[in-house]
Design a protein around this motif. Structure first.
Motif, PDB file in Angstrom:
ATOM      1  N   GLU A 142      76.467 -26.208 -54.472  1.00 59.66           N
ATOM      2  CA  GLU A 142      75.680 -24.991 -54.241  1.00 59.66           C
ATOM      3  C   GLU A 142      74.562 -24.929 -55.270  1.00 59.66           C
ATOM      4  OE1 GLU A 142      77.853 -21.291 -54.213  1.00 59.66           O
ATOM      5  OE2 GLU A 142      76.114 -20.202 -53.456  1.00 59.66           O
ATOM      6  N   ASP A 181      72.639 -20.849 -50.060  1.00 52.04           N
ATOM      7  CA  ASP A 181      72.810 -19.429 -50.364  1.00 52.04           C
ATOM      8  C   ASP A 181      71.410 -18.830 -50.428  1.00 52.04           C
ATOM      9  OD1 ASP A 181      73.026 -16.936 -51.733  1.00 52.04           O
ATOM     10  OD2 ASP A 181      74.913 -17.570 -52.638  1.00 52.04           O
ATOM     11  N   HIS A 207      75.445 -18.841 -47.272  1.00 52.31           N
ATOM     12  CA  HIS A 207      75.810 -17.617 -47.986  1.00 52.31           C
ATOM     13  C   HIS A 207      74.684 -16.596 -47.867  1.00 52.31           C
ATOM     14  CE1 HIS A 207      78.829 -19.709 -50.948  1.00 52.31           C
ATOM     15  NE2 HIS A 207      79.170 -19.827 -49.684  1.00 52.31           N
ATOM     16  N   GLU A 251      78.378 -13.046 -49.974  1.00 54.64           N
ATOM     17  CA  GLU A 251      78.771 -13.223 -51.384  1.00 54.64           C
ATOM     18  C   GLU A 251      77.816 -12.401 -52.232  1.00 54.64           C
ATOM     19  OE1 GLU A 251      79.633 -16.946 -54.347  1.00 54.64           O
ATOM     20  OE2 GLU A 251      77.731 -16.879 -53.315  1.00 54.64           O
TER      21      GLU A 251
HETATM   22 ZN    ZN Z   1      76.799 -18.498 -52.901  1.00 56.25          ZN
END
Ligand code: ZN
Length: 277
Positions: A142, A181, A207, A251
């Motif tokens: 990530e 994300d 995300h 998240e």
């Molecule tokens: Zn994340």
């Protein structure tokens, strides 16, 4: 046009989003609301034990979408970093997680050279990749926003993460991939191209949250989807275009949300997922 109405199937809630709830409360709340997946953290397994965590998920019928998290691979002590990650992988396998997030680690404490930090991450991920195959738990790199390069991640773009995947796993096995994300990637001028480059075999998790203006805290002031400046629908469109069929995980680290009743936060996650993601 995709159908946004009431399909909660891809939606997952990261446990940090509603940390005022215990894992049991979160799973119960999700089961009641029709949310079918939750990502727990290592501390849940360390506090409750893998068997209890597995039972909590089984009892509510909620799936384990991911596992937070491994990484911090820039530690000067290579063996300690490796052992810690193998332990995390073992836990992830024990609870039946379908993947484990990797946060690379920031600039190393023994050198300010970021290229050294990134090289370490590649070399150590290469070794860890063998364990991921053994435990059958994919590692998902990530990339984090560059504001975290000092303390959390020297991998800051999807491009860097995908370069690592190409170097370590040119066969594109499912055991190494990336997480996009929006909080970390929204600003990247090459984001669209890198999502297409990743394809759905590499891009295994998406995300969502939002970037608040102004952001008052680097870690704990992330926004609920729709409350900030990220074109989440636009990024979602690119992700859909590659045939992404993984989880869409909410998240959000936010002290504001933590101060609200958990039930209200969950309701808001669902509503915003349906209206702005
Ligand atoms: Zn994340």
């Amino acid at each position: 046009m995709r159908n946004l109405a009431n399909n909660l199937q891809p939606l997952a809630i990261n446990a940090a989003t509603i940390k005022q709830w215990s894992l049991a409360q979160l799973l119960d709340g999700c089961a009641r609301r029709g949310v079918t997946a939750v990502t727990p953290w290592r501390h849940h397994v360390q506090e409750l034990g893998a068997a209890k965590v597995r039972r909590l998920f089984a009892d509510t019928g909620v799936r384990i979408s991911g596992y937070c998290r491994g990484g911090f691979l820039t530690n000067p002590d290579a063996q300690a970093a490796h052992d810690e990650n193998v332990e995390a992988l073992k836990e992830a396998a024990d609870v039946g997680a379908t993947s484990m997030a990797i946060v690379a680690g920031g600039v190393a404490s023994d050198t300010k050279d970021l290229s050294v930090a990134r090289q370490r991450v590649t070399e150590r991920l290469n070794k860890l990749f063998e364990q991921a195959k053994t435990y059958k738990v994919p590692l998902l790199i990530e990339p984090l926003h560059p504001m975290y390069a000092g303390d959390r991640s020297c991998v800051n773009t999807l491009s860097q993460a995908l370069d690592m995947c190409d170097a370590i796993d040119p066969e594109r096995s499912k055991y190494l991939g990336v997480i996009c994300d929006v909080y970390h990637c929204w600003w990247d001028p090459y984001l669209k191209a890198q999502i297409y480059r990743a394809g759905k075999d590499r891009l295994q998790a998406f995300h969502v949250c939002d970037w608040l203006v102004p952001t008052k805290d680097m870690l704990n002031d992330r926004g609920m989807m729709g409350d900030g400046v990220i074109d989440i629908r636009g990024i979602r469109h690119w992700v859909d275009e590659i045939g992404f069929d993984g989880i869409i995980e909410v998240e959000i680290f936010s002290e504001r949300l933590t101060a609200l009743p958990g039930e209200d936060v969950l309701a808001l996650c669902i509503e915003r997922y349906q209206t702005v993601v």
